[in-house]
Design an enzyme around this catalytic site. Structure first.
Site, PDB file in Angstrom:
ATOM      1  N   LEU A  83      10.920   1.246   7.379  1.00  0.00           N
ATOM      2  CA  LEU A  83      10.382   1.728   6.110  1.00  0.00           C
ATOM      3  C   LEU A  83      11.085   3.046   5.795  1.00  0.00           C
ATOM      4  CD1 LEU A  83       8.127   1.238   3.935  1.00  0.00           C
ATOM      5  CD2 LEU A  83       6.909   3.072   5.108  1.00  0.00           C
ATOM      6  N   GLU A 135      11.597   2.149  14.544  1.00  0.00           N
ATOM      7  CA  GLU A 135      10.714   3.194  14.014  1.00  0.00           C
ATOM      8  C   GLU A 135       9.386   3.122  14.743  1.00  0.00           C
ATOM      9  OE1 GLU A 135       9.521   2.477   9.915  1.00  0.00           O
ATOM     10  OE2 GLU A 135       9.537   0.313  10.233  1.00  0.00           O
ATOM     11  N   TYR A 166       0.828  -1.199   0.000  1.00  0.00           N
ATOM     12  CA  TYR A 166       0.000   0.000   0.000  1.00  0.00           C
ATOM     13  C   TYR A 166       0.862   1.247   0.000  1.00  0.00           C
ATOM     14  CZ  TYR A 166       0.814   0.854   5.029  1.00  0.00           C
ATOM     15  OH  TYR A 166       1.380   1.142   6.237  1.00  0.00           O
TER      16      TYR A 166
HETATM   17  N1  PMP Z   1       7.312   3.585   9.101  1.00  0.00           N
HETATM   18  C1  PMP Z   1       6.145   2.928   9.064  1.00  0.00           C
HETATM   19  C2  PMP Z   1       6.065   1.566   9.670  1.00  0.00           C
HETATM   20  C3  PMP Z   1       5.021   3.517   8.451  1.00  0.00           C
HETATM   21  O1  PMP Z   1       3.852   2.851   8.383  1.00  0.00           O
HETATM   22  C4  PMP Z   1       5.124   4.825   7.922  1.00  0.00           C
HETATM   23  C5  PMP Z   1       3.914   5.503   7.320  1.00  0.00           C
HETATM   24  N2  PMP Z   1       3.608   5.024   6.050  1.00  0.00           N
HETATM   25  C6  PMP Z   1       6.369   5.476   7.983  1.00  0.00           C
HETATM   26  C7  PMP Z   1       7.438   4.827   8.575  1.00  0.00           C
HETATM   27  C8  PMP Z   1       6.551   6.855   7.402  1.00  0.00           C
HETATM   28  O2  PMP Z   1       6.512   6.812   5.994  1.00  0.00           O
HETATM   29  P1  PMP Z   1       6.021   8.061   5.140  1.00  0.00           P
HETATM   30  O3  PMP Z   1       6.856   9.228   5.576  1.00  0.00           O
HETATM   31  O4  PMP Z   1       6.285   7.671   3.747  1.00  0.00           O
HETATM   32  O5  PMP Z   1       4.576   8.255   5.457  1.00  0.00           O
END
Ligand code: PMP
Length: 285
Positions: free
Chosen positions: A207, A182, A33
């Site tokens: 991520l 994270e 997603y």
């Molecule tokens: N880590 C995780 C596990 C997440 O679900 C998200 C949110 N999608 C992020 C980091 C931050 O990613 P982004 O800045 O692309 O929203």
């Protein structure tokens, strides 16, 4: 205005928007997603989110359901049909619908795609940012490829619920060596006494957030030193500042970790400055 979802080629009212019982996303969490922020009716950093989508799909050997150009039209159309000015657009692609079998379905099985959009009240997010949020820590019990933005989010669901039950907005995952990986839906950062901005290197253990990537540009412009390394919970508790990043919250100050105040217990100057300036560095489409 009634809500509309895009499901496998059709724009449907939410009450009719459904996927098949044998969708592999539903049965195996076999999908990926993306979530893009929407501001003033425009998508924020669509290009980078689509690049990450392509990477997640390719790591799992799921085909792109349509061209990036067509996908962009769908994303904007779902935002428009839902009248979303500020909020998010959600996109999910699964390996498709097939008779239940763990192994990949027959060649030619088409990936399934769903797109939804929802409003988020920006004033509410600003109130959280003005006060700062609390986080709690939980053991990181996820698989070792969380760099793939998979829809298999059970550990993240349980972590977020643990946070809510303790009056916190986010949970930080802690690896077995005591370092923070994270958040359950965000990246984790601290600012040291020497004003270094610290976040974990984007390897397979986190991520690679799009907000994280854009923030690296903001740090440069602010002449702040970035250090990509792990930090422990104890170091974060003793840090000058802490914050999280995600598409829907951009830069959100963290003022308590497991009940302990961070710094003076108020949103930090660095986090607040980065938040205030963040929008200048994003791409709008
Ligand atoms: N880590 C995780 C596990 C997440 O679900 C998200 C949110 N999608 C992020 C980091 C931050 O990613 P982004 O800045 O692309 O929203």
């Amino acid at each position: 205005m009634s809500r509309i979802a895009y499901v496998n080629g059709r724009y449907l009212p939410h009450c009719d928007a459904a996927v098949h019982v044998e969708d592999r996303g539903y049965q195996f969490a076999d999908g990926v997603y993306e979530v893009c922020e929407v501001r003033g009716g425009r998508l924020i950093d669509e290009r980078r989110h689509m690049e990450r989508l392509v990477r997640s799909l390719s790591e799992l050997r799921i085909a792109m359901p349509m061209s990036l150009r067509a996908l962009s039209v769908v994303l904007h159309e779902v935002v428009r049909r839902n009248g979303v000015r500020d909020g998010i657009v959600y996109l999910q692609v699964t390996r498709g619908v097939a008779k239940r079998d763990h192994a990949f379905p027959p060649n030619g099985t088409r990936p399934a795609i769903v797109v939804t959009a929802s409003r988020i009240d920006p004033a509410r997010t600003e109130r959280f940012a003005a006060e700062g949020i609390a986080v709690v820590t939980v053991p990181d019990n996820r698989w070792d490829r969380v760099d793939i933005k998979s829809i298999a989010l059970l550990p993240n669901v349980l972590a977020k619920q643990a946070a809510r039950e303790q009056g916190a907005r986010e949970a930080w995952f802690v690896a077995s060596d005591g370092t923070v990986t994270e958040g359950s839906s965000s990246n984790a950062w601290i600012v040291t006494a020497g004003r270094e901005v610290v976040t974990r290197k984007a390897d397979h253990s986190i991520l690679k957030g799009i907000t994280r990537t854009v923030l690296l540009e903001v740090l440069k412009a602010h002449d702040l030193t970035l250090v990509e390394r792990p930090f422990t919970v104890a170091e974060a508790m003793g840090a000058r500042e802490a914050f999280i990043t995600s598409a829907s919250q951009t830069v959100m100050p963290v003022v308590r970790i497991d009940g302990q105040p961070v710094g003076n217990g108020a949103p930090g100057l660095v986090a607040s400055a980065l938040r205030a300036d963040f929008g200048r560095y994003t791409e709008k489409s």
